[in-house]
Each structure stands twice: as C-alpha cells, then as structure tokens.
Write a protein that holds these residues in place. Structure first.
Motif, PDB file in Angstrom:
ATOM      1  N   LYS A   1       0.836  -1.209   0.000  1.00  0.00           N
ATOM      2  CA  LYS A   1       0.000   0.000   0.000  1.00  0.00           C
ATOM      3  C   LYS A   1       0.868   1.257   0.000  1.00  0.00           C
TER       4      LYS A   1
ATOM      5  N   SER B   1       0.662   4.184  -2.744  1.00  0.00           N
ATOM      6  CA  SER B   1       0.495   5.608  -2.431  1.00  0.00           C
ATOM      7  C   SER B   1       1.580   6.444  -3.103  1.00  0.00           C
TER       8      SER B   1
ATOM      9  N   GLY C   1      -5.279  10.023   8.847  1.00  0.00           N
ATOM     10  CA  GLY C   1      -5.520   9.535   7.495  1.00  0.00           C
ATOM     11  C   GLY C   1      -6.746  10.159   6.865  1.00  0.00           C
ATOM     12  N   LEU C   2      -7.817  10.316   7.652  1.00  0.00           N
ATOM     13  CA  LEU C   2      -9.039  10.931   7.125  1.00  0.00           C
ATOM     14  C   LEU C   2      -8.802  12.389   6.735  1.00  0.00           C
TER      15      LEU C   2
ATOM     16  N   SER D   1      -6.673  12.483   3.583  1.00  0.00           N
ATOM     17  CA  SER D   1      -7.469  12.016   2.449  1.00  0.00           C
ATOM     18  C   SER D   1      -8.407  13.115   1.963  1.00  0.00           C
TER      19      SER D   1
ATOM     20  N   ALA E   1      -6.295  15.660   0.103  1.00  0.00           N
ATOM     21  CA  ALA E   1      -5.902  15.157  -1.215  1.00  0.00           C
ATOM     22  C   ALA E   1      -7.082  15.176  -2.179  1.00  0.00           C
ATOM     23  N   GLY E   2      -8.286  14.971  -1.652  1.00  0.00           N
ATOM     24  CA  GLY E   2      -9.471  15.001  -2.506  1.00  0.00           C
ATOM     25  C   GLY E   2      -9.802  16.387  -3.029  1.00  0.00           C
TER      26      GLY E   2
END
Length: 588
Positions: free
Chosen positions: A110, A114, A534-535, A538, A541-542
């Motif tokens: 993973k 990434s 991580g959330l 994320s 990044a979105g």
C-alpha cells in the motif's frame, strides 16, 4: 485469461490514444510537445519502479496469506486431533506469525501504491507548471498562439496518462505468453502411452492368459531404485493369483504395468502370447477392471456410478434395457442388489461426493459392481478389503469371490485370510519372487509366508481373564444387513423462534451507515489517532482536482488577457502555484 481478455482492447485503445495525441501535439507545437514529453518519461519511470516494488511485495503478501489459509484449513479439517493433543495455542501462534508477515508485506504494498498516486499527481502538476511557463515564453516570441498552447498541453497530458495506463498490460501479455507456452507444450506433447490412440492390434478373441517375462522396472522419479528385477510369472486364464509382501516390494507396480500406466524398462508382458505394448490401449483397458482399497465414486446415483463401468466398452451404446440388465446383474454378483433395493430411491439413490453418503462396505460393493459390469476378462484387486472391518470384510470378500469366478484375477492383499483359496500365492521381496505356491504348500515350507500367517494369527487373538479367545468368524450374508441401513432421525434441540421474536430480533438490528462507521471505529480501537490523521489527509488530497481547476482556469486567462485572472496575477504566479500543488500532492 488475463492476457487474452479485455486488456487487449484496453491496450489497443491506449496505444491509439497515445499515438493520436502525439501527432496532434506535434502539429500544434512540436517544441512544447517535446518539452512536455520529458514529464511523460518521468511519469513512466515513477509508475514503473513503484509498480514493480508494489507487485513484488503483493506477491509476498499473497504467499503468506495462502500459507496461513492452508494452515487454517488443515487445522479445521483435523479439529478433533488438534483438540485431543491440546495444540490449539501452538497453531494459533503459528497462524499469527504468518498473518503478521502478510500484514507487513501488505502495508508495504500500500505504501508503494500511495507513492505511485502521489508521484502521478505531483508530476502532472509540475508538467502544467512547465508547460504554461514555457508556453508563455513561446507566446511572447510569436511562435504559437494560446489555442496551440492549450491544445498541446491537453493532448500531451492525455498521451502521458494513456501510455502510463497501457504499460502494465504488457506485463500481463508477457505472463500470458509464458503460461500459454506451458499449456500448449502440454497439449501438444505426444504421450508414449496415449489412451485415445487408434494404433495397436485388436485381437479377435481374448482368453486372459497373462505372462511376465524377465521384467525390470524403474520409476522415473526414483531412478536409483529398481522396483522389479528380472520378474517372471505365468498366470493361466481363469485362475486367481495373490501377491503378498512388504510395502515397496513391487506388488502395485505389477498391476500398473499390466494396465499400461507405464512401460517396463526391460522385458515383456504378454496377454494370450501377445506383447501388450503392441495391443491397442483402449481395447486392453476395456478388458480389464480394477477395484482399489479406497474406491472413488462420482457424485451421482448408484445406477450412474455402476454405469460408468460401461463407458468406452461395447455396451456403451447399448439400449437402456440392456444396460439396466447388466447393472442389476453386476449388483447381484457384488452382493449390492439387496441393500440397494432397501433404499428409498433404490438405484437412483445419490451416493454423495466421493461416495460420502454410503458406508465403506456399500461403496466397495458398488465399486465391485462397476468393475465387473462390462464383463472384463482380467480383474485386478488392489487391497480391496484392507480398509473394512471384519464383519463388512466377509460380505465384500464374498462379493469378490463371486466376481472372480471365470476371470483371470490378480489380488494384492495384506490380510492373508482373504487369499487362502487363491490358485497361486506369490510372496514378493525387493522386486523379486521369494516363494510361491498354494496356501497349504507355503505353510508346509515354513518360510516367509508361514511366518506372516503366524504373525497375523497371533495378532488376531484376544487375551482376557487368562483365557484366549479367537474372534468369531462373521457369518457371510449374500444380502443386505439391517445394521447397514442408514437410519437418519432428526431431533430438535431448540424451539424455533416465534414470529414476534423474529420481528423483535430483526427490529433491533441497525444497518445504517452511521452504525457501520461506529462498528469500524470500535473494531480499530488503539488506531484512532492514525485513522483521524488519514481521514484529514485524504480529505485534503481530494481537494486537489478543484484547486487544480481554479489554477488552470486562471493560467489560461493570464495567457489570453494578462491582468484578468484572479487578483490580476500573471502567468508566473500560477506556474508557481502548479509547482506548489505538485509538491503538496506528493507530500499528502
């Protein structure tokens, strides 16, 4: 399958998109296209290296998962043995070691994934920065216009993404070619023993006289071990001979050579005076039948199992009435007809996978019926009663004795009580005949066979209360015994829930999205901090596509009409924004 499926279409589509994009880009501005292709090369290198490392760690992870799954399957299949020896904790720790290794490799895979995503997004933004900065320079030099710059940027970007998504398919094609090469080599291989070959002599008559002449044999997997050495034996037609001896003495090899599963290294095997190597293999096996220690029954009806013995014989296309007559006659000879008729569906009763719904004695009698239904001249019995208890053995042995009548029969046995009536008993030792004769003749010799008989007789005695008893010989029965019946009685051990209880139970369940989120959060206790980080990353990044669209629009505005972009900022600022966005993407 992976190399000849939808990936062929995707590969053609990707190559077409790359070629057409390059052509259009060079038409619009060959200089700008050449500059941007450097980014495409970087894109391919980054994804290629990271993809290779990801596949490598994924393979290691899959191997560890497979090892763990194999261990779990083995433990579950032998749960009673594991529990009896108290080794649950030991296997649990062993399983955890494999799972920890798999998890570690999976985490690394993973990580490489990434890096691929971060590298692709970062390089794309850096390409935008380079393209607009250099395009602005070409625009001021009067070499190209704004439409040429925008078109060249878009198509070269598309070319990079197309070739980047196409390259992994090449590996799939290479793997497919390698796999296909093995498959086609196997398909095209000419076997020296081809059961479908039409070559070989087909005698008009066959009596069943068998002769081995100075046969030597060595298995290819064990070239240093000679299984049979100068083995010679003559078996008259219609007679029964028995092969006894220690494991590895060559008994089963004799049966395998007679069936032509392999050819002898030296010597000849004759049937009615003709070398079996010159006979048609399909015809040869049609006139032989084998009953092994563990019969394999296909998952069909009893009728279908016995009918398999008619395949590839002269009765294969016989009328259904004739087949039924042959099947029922074979079942009678095998002492199976009576117990079959006691079953609810008689001959249409299902035997289950590998005969799991029938007892050992029933399976063996069905296998005997399957072997003799085609009326073979040679019958091969490879320890056909070794796995049965004494009571069932007597029933099956009676069936075997009836099946052997009028046929050349070769019996492999460890229980010497089952071969007392054989016309000739062959004692094997290290691939050679140690002694041979009838039961009484060999007992009088007082050598190997006699000692084997004495050892088995001694082992069958039961001492109790200073008296010695011999187990009573079970009375042979031609038909079906009551104890063979499978009486299945269903016993309810719990009261089924009422309709109201079911409704209340279902009403108490919460299958909402929020419930699933709470369940996942609870399952990952101790990892909440990492999950929160991580959330957040994320989410950030979105936001990249939206920010990229804003910067792209302002960059184009700066080229068309300097000063009309947001804040009146020039193209240089927006190029730096693309550069910063690329770095942030890589970090996130």
């Amino acid at each position: 399958q992976d190399g000849i499926g939808h990936k062929i279409g995707l590969f053609v589509k990707g190559v077409s998109a790359f070629a057409s994009a390059i052509v259009v880009g060079f038409i619009q501005s060959w200089k700008l296209s050449m500059i941007m292709l450097s980014g495409t090369v970087m894109l391919v290198l980054v994804t290629g290296f990271n993809g290779f490392m990801m596949r490598k760690t994924q393979t290691l992870s899959i191997d560890e998962y497979a090892t763990a799954a194999s261990l779990a399957e083995e433990v579950l299949a032998s749960a009673r043995t594991v529990t009896a020896y108290g080794t649950q904790s030991r296997f649990q720790k062993k399983y955890k070691i494999f799972m920890d290794k798999a998890s570690d490799y999976d985490f690394k895979a993973k990580l490489w994934l990434s890096l691929i995503i971060a590298g692709v997004m970062g390089i794309l933004n850096l390409e935008y920065a380079l393209a607009f900065w250099q395009g602005n320079k070409f625009l001021h030099d009067g070499e190209v216009g704004v439409p040429n710059i925008v078109t060249a940027v878009m198509v070269i970007m598309a070319a990079g993404l197309s070739i980047n998504s196409t390259l992994p398919h090449i590996q799939a094609f290479g793997t497919a070619v390698a796999a296909a090469n093995k498959v086609f080599n196997t398909i095209e291989r000419k076997s020296p023993i081809d059961p479908d070959s039409e070559e070989g002599e087909i005698p008009e008559s066959f009596v069943g006289h068998v002769e081995f002449r100075s046969v030597n044999h060595i298995y290819p997997s064990r070239p240093d071990t000679t299984v049979l050495t100068d083995f010679s034996l003559e078996i008259p037609a219609g007679k029964t001979i028995a092969l006894v001896g220690a494991s590895g003495s060559g008994k089963s090899t004799i049966v395998g050579l007679l069936e032509r599963f392999y050819l002898p290294v030296k010597g000849q095997i004759l049937l009615d005076g003709k070398d079996i190597a010159t006979l048609n293999l399909k015809w040869l096996r049609q006139h032989m039948a084998i009953v092994s220690q563990e019969p394999v029954l296909f998952s069909t009806s009893i009728y279908g199992c016995i009918a398999h013995g008619l395949a590839s014989t002269k009765y294969a296309d016989a009328p259904e009435e004739k087949k039924r007559e042959l099947i029922e006659n074979a079942a009678r000879i095998a002492n199976a007809h009576d117990f079959i008729n006691e079953l609810p569906e008689k001959y249409q009763t299902k035997v289950g996978e590998r005969g799991s719904l029938r007892s050992g004695g029933q399976k063996q009698r069905i296998a005997i019926a399957r072997a003799i239904v085609s009326e073979p001249k040679v019958l091969l019995l490879d320890e056909a009663t070794a796995a049965l208890d004494t009571r069932v053995e007597s029933i099956v042995q009676g069936a075997l004795d009836r099946a052997a009548e009028g046929r050349t029969t070769i019996v492999i046995a460890h229980r010497l009580s089952t071969i007392k009536n054989a016309d000739n008993i062959i004692v094997m030792s290290e691939g050679q005949i140690a002694e041979q004769g009838t039961h009484e003749e060999l007992r009088r010799l007082d050598r190997v066979y006699s000692r084997l008989v004495q050892a088995q007789e001694l082992g069958s005695k039961v001492s109790y209360d200073n008296r010695t008893f011999l187990p009573r010989e079970p009375k042979e029965k031609e038909g079906y015994e009551e104890s063979d019946k499978s009486c299945l009685v269903r016993i309810e051990t719990a009261t089924p829930p009422t309709a109201m209880e079911k409704f209340e139970e279902e009403d108490g369940k919460d299958d909402s999205l929020w419930a699933l989120i709470r369940f996942g959060w609870k399952m990952n206790t101790g990892q909440h901090t990492m999950m929160a980080i991580g959330l957040i990353f994320s989410f950030l990044a979105g936001c990249d596509p939206a920010i990229q669209a804003i910067i792209l629009g302002n960059a184009i505005n700066s080229l068309l009409s300097p000063g009309t972009s947001m804040g009146g900022l020039g193209i240089g600022f927006w190029c730096w924004m693309f550069f910063m966005l690329g770095l942030v993407n890589w970090l996130l």
